[in-house]
Design an enzyme around this catalytic site. Structure first.
Site, short mmCIF file in Angstrom:
data_model
loop_
_atom_site.label_atom_id
_atom_site.label_comp_id
_atom_site.label_asym_id
_atom_site.label_seq_id
_atom_site.Cartn_x
_atom_site.Cartn_y
_atom_site.Cartn_z
N CYS A 117 30.40 32.79 26.49
CA CYS A 117 30.66 32.01 27.33
C CYS A 117 30.62 32.72 28.74
O CYS A 117 29.83 33.20 28.89
CB CYS A 117 31.47 31.06 26.59
SG CYS A 117 31.91 29.40 27.97
N ASP A 165 21.40 23.47 23.83
CA ASP A 165 22.63 24.66 24.81
C ASP A 165 22.57 22.78 25.15
O ASP A 165 21.65 23.01 25.92
CB ASP A 165 22.69 25.27 25.07
CG ASP A 165 24.17 25.99 25.69
OD1 ASP A 165 24.44 24.26 26.15
OD2 ASP A 165 24.37 27.26 25.91
N HIS A 196 26.25 24.80 23.20
CA HIS A 196 26.48 25.46 23.39
C HIS A 196 27.85 26.52 22.61
O HIS A 196 28.47 25.32 21.74
CB HIS A 196 27.53 25.53 24.29
CG HIS A 196 28.40 25.98 25.60
ND1 HIS A 196 26.78 27.40 25.62
CD2 HIS A 196 29.39 26.61 25.74
CE1 HIS A 196 27.36 27.96 26.99
NE2 HIS A 196 29.27 28.17 26.80
#
Length: 229
Positions: A117, A165, A196
């Site tokens: 991330c 995502d 995600h």
């Protein structure tokens, strides 16, 4: 606990060591959730595979010791903390950690970066701006916007994304796919059924066990191939 000396302060640097006590180094770069149980488990897994793993605390300037829950409230709170984060200083911290591991007597066989991330974006930036021996970037949201930087990357680099995502459009992932296809030493893997943060096994709202297992198998094989422990 190691200490990392930076231009604007000295901070604790947690380190996980392999059973042998020595091995290649990996800088593990956090998500917005901080150094939580998930990241600690990833560090332990990588250490068990033979790597010396260091985890720099990215939010030490504004929210020292930050760690949040993995629900909607935790995401919202972490987003507020991340909004105060300075990417340039974070990149400097990551590169300083790479240099720290290179100087460590317990590290031999190279030093790489691996992030998720926020950390996925920084792993890519570190590969472009610094000198890691290998880089792995999981669902970095700024990767597509900075993909021109791929031309500066000289180490092997692996990207991971989820095809579903909500934070990174599939069109952005396609931009990365096209750039990777033209860059020797780069590879990309898209888990089309995942969203995600699909590797985060303590976040039920994100975790996709099957996609996580596939992506992690690709990651460990990539590390064994490019920077073997």
């Amino acid at each position: 606990m190691n200490r990392l000396v930076l231009d604007d302060g000295t901070v604790d640097l947690p380190v996980w060591r392999p059973p042998s006590g020595r091995g290649p180094g990996l800088v593990l770069i956090q998500e917005i959730f901080g150094l939580d149980d998930y990241l600690r488990s990833v560090a332990a897994d990588l250490a068990a595979a033979g790597y010396v793993v260091a985890v720099p605390e990215l939010f030490w300037r504004t929210a020292p010791g930050w760690s949040s829950t993995h629900d909607e409230a935790g995401v919202a709170a972490s987003m507020e903390v991340a909004a105060t984060f300075h990417p340039g200083l974070g990149l400097s911290d990551v590169l300083a950690t790479v240099a720290h591991l290179r100087e460590s007597p317990e590290v031999r066989g190279g030093v790489g970066v691996l992030g998720f991330c926020l950390g996925g974006s920084l792993a890519f930036s570190a590969a472009a701006a610094g000198d890691p021996d290998v880089a792995v970037s999981f669902y970095g949201s700024t990767v597509a916007a900075q993909i021109a930087e791929l031309a500066k990357v000289t180490c092997p680099i692996q990207f991971h994304f989820g095809g579903q995502d909500p934070f990174i459009p599939r069109s952005d992932v396609r931009v990365v796919e096209e750039a990777v296809a033209a860059h020797p030493g780069a590879e990309i893997h898209v888990q089309e059924d995942a969203g995600h943060a699909f590797h985060n096994n303590v976040a039920p709202m994100f975790h996709h066990p099957e996609a996580a297992a596939r992506a992690w198998a690709l990651t460990t094989e990539f590390l064994r191939r490019t920077m073997p422990a």
